[in-house]
Design an enzyme around this catalytic site. Structure first.
Site, PDB file in Angstrom:
ATOM      1  N   GLU A 252       5.616  -6.997   4.534  1.00 32.57           N
ATOM      2  CA  GLU A 252       6.497  -5.810   4.182  1.00 32.57           C
ATOM      3  C   GLU A 252       5.349  -4.486   4.009  1.00 32.57           C
ATOM      4  OE1 GLU A 252       9.543  -5.499   4.707  1.00 32.57           O
ATOM      5  OE2 GLU A 252      10.279  -7.589   5.016  1.00 32.57           O
ATOM      6  N   CYS A 286       7.982   3.187   0.095  1.00 34.44           N
ATOM      7  CA  CYS A 286       7.326   2.947   1.673  1.00 34.44           C
ATOM      8  C   CYS A 286       8.455   3.704   2.497  1.00 34.44           C
ATOM      9  CB  CYS A 286       7.328   1.472   1.922  1.00 34.44           C
ATOM     10  SG  CYS A 286       8.832   0.817   1.274  1.00 34.44           S
TER      11      CYS A 286
HETATM   12  P1  NAD Z   1      -2.167  -2.916  -1.364  1.00 32.51           P
HETATM   13  O1  NAD Z   1      -2.155  -3.228   0.098  1.00 32.51           O
HETATM   14  O2  NAD Z   1      -3.395  -2.142  -1.838  1.00 32.51           O
HETATM   15  O3  NAD Z   1      -1.925  -3.933  -2.410  1.00 32.51           O
HETATM   16  C1  NAD Z   1      -0.724  -4.748  -2.615  1.00 32.51           C
HETATM   17  C2  NAD Z   1      -1.242  -6.163  -3.169  1.00 32.51           C
HETATM   18  O4  NAD Z   1      -2.109  -6.931  -2.207  1.00 32.51           O
HETATM   19  C3  NAD Z   1      -1.903  -6.036  -4.550  1.00 32.51           C
HETATM   20  O5  NAD Z   1      -1.127  -6.910  -5.461  1.00 32.51           O
HETATM   21  C4  NAD Z   1      -3.233  -6.199  -4.149  1.00 32.51           C
HETATM   22  O6  NAD Z   1      -4.037  -6.688  -5.392  1.00 32.51           O
HETATM   23  C5  NAD Z   1      -3.156  -7.150  -3.133  1.00 32.51           C
HETATM   24  N1  NAD Z   1      -4.515  -7.263  -2.313  1.00 32.51           N
HETATM   25  C6  NAD Z   1      -5.113  -6.359  -2.264  1.00 32.51           C
HETATM   26  N2  NAD Z   1      -6.298  -6.832  -1.470  1.00 32.51           N
HETATM   27  C7  NAD Z   1      -5.870  -8.137  -1.078  1.00 32.51           C
HETATM   28  C8  NAD Z   1      -6.598  -9.126  -0.296  1.00 32.51           C
HETATM   29  N3  NAD Z   1      -7.734  -9.038   0.478  1.00 32.51           N
HETATM   30  N4  NAD Z   1      -5.768 -10.220  -0.119  1.00 32.51           N
HETATM   31  C9  NAD Z   1      -4.770 -10.484  -0.807  1.00 32.51           C
HETATM   32  N5  NAD Z   1      -4.264  -9.686  -1.661  1.00 32.51           N
HETATM   33  C10 NAD Z   1      -4.618  -8.444  -1.742  1.00 32.51           C
HETATM   34  O7  NAD Z   1      -0.998  -1.812  -1.571  1.00 32.51           O
HETATM   35  P2  NAD Z   1      -0.539  -1.242  -2.889  1.00 32.51           P
HETATM   36  O8  NAD Z   1      -1.288   0.023  -2.826  1.00 32.51           O
HETATM   37  O9  NAD Z   1      -0.290  -1.928  -3.847  1.00 32.51           O
HETATM   38  O10 NAD Z   1       1.211  -0.446  -2.311  1.00 32.51           O
HETATM   39  C11 NAD Z   1       1.535   0.607  -1.511  1.00 32.51           C
HETATM   40  C12 NAD Z   1       1.619  -0.085  -0.172  1.00 32.51           C
HETATM   41  O11 NAD Z   1       2.431  -0.660   0.071  1.00 32.51           O
HETATM   42  C13 NAD Z   1       1.745   1.533   0.803  1.00 32.51           C
HETATM   43  O12 NAD Z   1       1.315   1.219   2.051  1.00 32.51           O
HETATM   44  C14 NAD Z   1       3.361   1.077   0.972  1.00 32.51           C
HETATM   45  O13 NAD Z   1       4.052   1.874   1.892  1.00 32.51           O
HETATM   46  C15 NAD Z   1       3.628  -0.257   0.898  1.00 32.51           C
HETATM   47  N6  NAD Z   1       4.804  -0.809   0.694  1.00 32.51           N
HETATM   48  C16 NAD Z   1       5.556  -1.422   1.518  1.00 32.51           C
HETATM   49  C17 NAD Z   1       6.763  -1.840   1.129  1.00 32.51           C
HETATM   50  C18 NAD Z   1       7.753  -2.554   2.336  1.00 32.51           C
HETATM   51  O14 NAD Z   1       8.780  -2.893   1.917  1.00 32.51           O
HETATM   52  N7  NAD Z   1       7.736  -2.353   3.494  1.00 32.51           N
HETATM   53  C19 NAD Z   1       7.280  -1.579  -0.004  1.00 32.51           C
HETATM   54  C20 NAD Z   1       6.429  -1.049  -0.956  1.00 32.51           C
HETATM   55  C21 NAD Z   1       5.088  -0.669  -0.718  1.00 32.51           C
END
Ligand code: NAD
Length: 517
Positions: A252, A286
């Protein structure tokens, strides 16, 4: 609880992978920049043992069946209700959002999801009969089995909803879970952990705290599925790491949601929708409205009304305002960069356009006009309180611009002619679309939610969301027992002729004409 002013320990979302400093996450209240808690980070070995523990718990939970599982999930909902005020306070201190935002988009959303699956999981997981086609002497059905252990990785913008939704759904489908919450909002991860302390069902959800390294360890572990919510950039990494063990992924990801406003739209409703849809949760959703395409005949009036409304937004930490601070300082840098890039390329800031001069992470609600698709603010996820508005000359042009994006999460069309709006909605490349509203399709738990293009793979919510966490087993058995099948060895002479005659009888035009098909 310590309260000292410190710079945020985590780096930039566009920079190298950010890690919590040393082996402790310092949790920051973004409304004032103060440290609220220090939470230990787990080691990679602990991730493996968390997954092993979850696997042990998974057998009895899967065998318990949907009814007993629903009862356990409803107990979790009772705990949410008992602790509602504390949960709201924890979420607000971790994210900077307003209590009303936390109570609705986090607590209410999760309670809805629990209720939905507690009511429907049994039905959606029941065996589904399938017509056996030509094999009339057989019976066939689909069986939905839990995958086993699900690794959930969640982001910071809705730290409760976006952790709990995949967790609850995976549990309802009969799996156990290891959750890696966002390091930016780790205190909410702790609150989730406490909700699942249950004497009858220990080990259903294990929380592992940490940053990208812990997330990656979970992806590379022995889990049977990864449910990741976060940015497209990280989603790519997760999918690449999961590919090594061919672990299936639910992704997502981000969005750049378009809003199309036709000339006949109800201007009052459309402008209020645009302002709320772009500014709620300080734009860190998002499916925020990230770009607006307005018919040229109403563009100027639309803009005047939007500016007036944005000027009225109450942005404060009183707990009674409309929006609070942003959550993650690195996201503020992205917002500043996008606005500066737009202005450098000819956009005009009509209101806002600046960081607030106060402790914490605050950016003023901002309206931009004169924007175009050369600007980052119309192409990249801004994820802040910024509303760029672009003039369009026709419905076709608006749809073309809406589709000129690598993302496809949510979208909206605003018009007095709902049939015409639905036609345009069908042409938008997105997983979700709202007519005369925005964002709220997510609140209908029966509607599958997810993205197309770089907005993700798979769905949460609805029957589809539950079945994401199952393996479909196709079963075939006998309806009428026969001593042998006609195609078994030795292959009977004349089987080819018999097959062709049968084919002609079943699929040929004579029978079709007789049956009127
Ligand atoms: P992010 O991708 O930076 O981090 C998300 C999660 O992934 C965190 O828990 C982080 O620690 C973990 N992570 C980071 N690097 C990783 C790796 N290499 N392997 C595994 N896990 C890893 O996102 P964010 O900044 O926390 O959230 C914002 C983003 O999320 C925005 O792009 C937003 O649009 C998206 N988002 C999408 C939805 C949806 O339902 N489509 C909902 C909310 C947020």
């Amino acid at each position: 609880m310590t309260t000292v002013d410190v710079p945020h320990p985590l780096g930039s979302p566009d920079g190298p992978a950010r890690e919590p400093s040393e082996d402790v996450i310092e949790c920051i209240d973004p409304r004032n920049g103060r440290v609220t808690a220090r939470i230990p980070v787990v080691g990679v070995a602990e991730v493996a043992s968390a997954v092993a523990g979850a696997r042990q718990a998974s057998g009895p939970w899967a065998e318990a069946g949907p009814r007993r599982r629903s009862a356990a999930l409803l107990r979790v909902r009772d705990r949410i209700l008992e602790r509602a005020e504390d949960l709201v306070a924890t979420i607000c201190a971790a994210t900077g959002k307003q209590p009303a935002e936390a109570a609705t988009t986090e607590l209410m959303a999760v309670c809805e999801t629990i209720g939905y699956y507690a009511t429907n999981a049994e039905r959606w997981l029941r065996d589904q009969p399938v017509h056996p086609g030509s094999l009339v002497h057989k019976r066939a059905w689909k069986r939905y089995e839990p995958v086993g252990v699900v690794g959930v990785i969640s982001p910071w913008n809705y730290p409760f909803t976006l952790a709990m939704t995949p967790v609850v759904t995976a549990l309802a489908a009969g799996n156990t879970v290891v959750l890696k919450p966002s390091e930016v909002t780790a205190t909410v991860g702790e609150a989730v952990r406490e909700l699942f302390v249950d004497d009858e069902w220990p080990g259903l959800v294990t929380v592992v705290q940490g940053g990208p390294a812990v997330g990656e360890a979970l992806v590379r572990s022995d889990v049977d599925k990864i449910a990741f919510t976060g940015s497209a950039r990280t989603g790519r990494r997760v999918m690449a790491a999961a590919a090594e063990r061919l672990t299936p992924v639910l992704l997502e990801l981000g969005g750049k949601d378009p809003m199309i406003v036709r000339a006949d739209a109800d201007l009052d409703r459309a402008t209020r929708g645009a302002v709320w849809g772009s500014m709620q949760n300080s734009g860190q959703t998002c499916m925020s409205v990230e770009r607006v395409y307005v018919d040229e005949s109403i563009h100027d009036e639309f803009v005047d009304r939007v500016v007036h409304q944005v000027e009225q937004i109450r942005q404060d930490d009183s707990g009674a305002g409309d929006i609070g601070s942003m959550t993650f300082p690195a996201q503020l840098d992205v917002v500043e960069r996008h606005v500066a890039d737009a202005v450098a390329k000819g956009a005009r800031v009509l209101v806002g356009g600046r960081r607030l001069d106060r402790p914490g992470y605050w950016y003023a609600p901002t309206v931009l006009v004169g924007v175009d698709h050369t600007m980052d603010v119309m192409r990249e996820e801004t994820f802040g309180p910024v509303l760029p508005i672009m003039r369009t000359t026709s419905d076709d042009q608006a749809v073309e611009l809406a589709n000129d994006s690598r993302y496809g999460l949510n979208s909206s069309v605003w018009s007095a002619d709902e049939d015409r709006a639905a036609e345009l909605a069908a042409r938008i490349e997105a997983g979700n679309v709202c007519v005369n509203d925005c964002i709220v399709s997510y609140a209908v738990t029966g509607l599958p939610f997810g993205g197309v293009k770089e907005s993700g793979i798979g769905r949460v919510h609805g029957a589809e969301g539950l079945r994401e966490f199952t393996n479909v087993k196709s079963v075939m058995a006998t309806r009428f027992r026969t001593p042998r099948e006609p195609w078994w060895f030795p292959v009977p002479a004349g089987l080819a002729d018999l097959s062709i005659r049968t084919l002609r009888l079943r699929f040929g035009s004579t029978l079709r004409r007789r049956l009127g098909r």
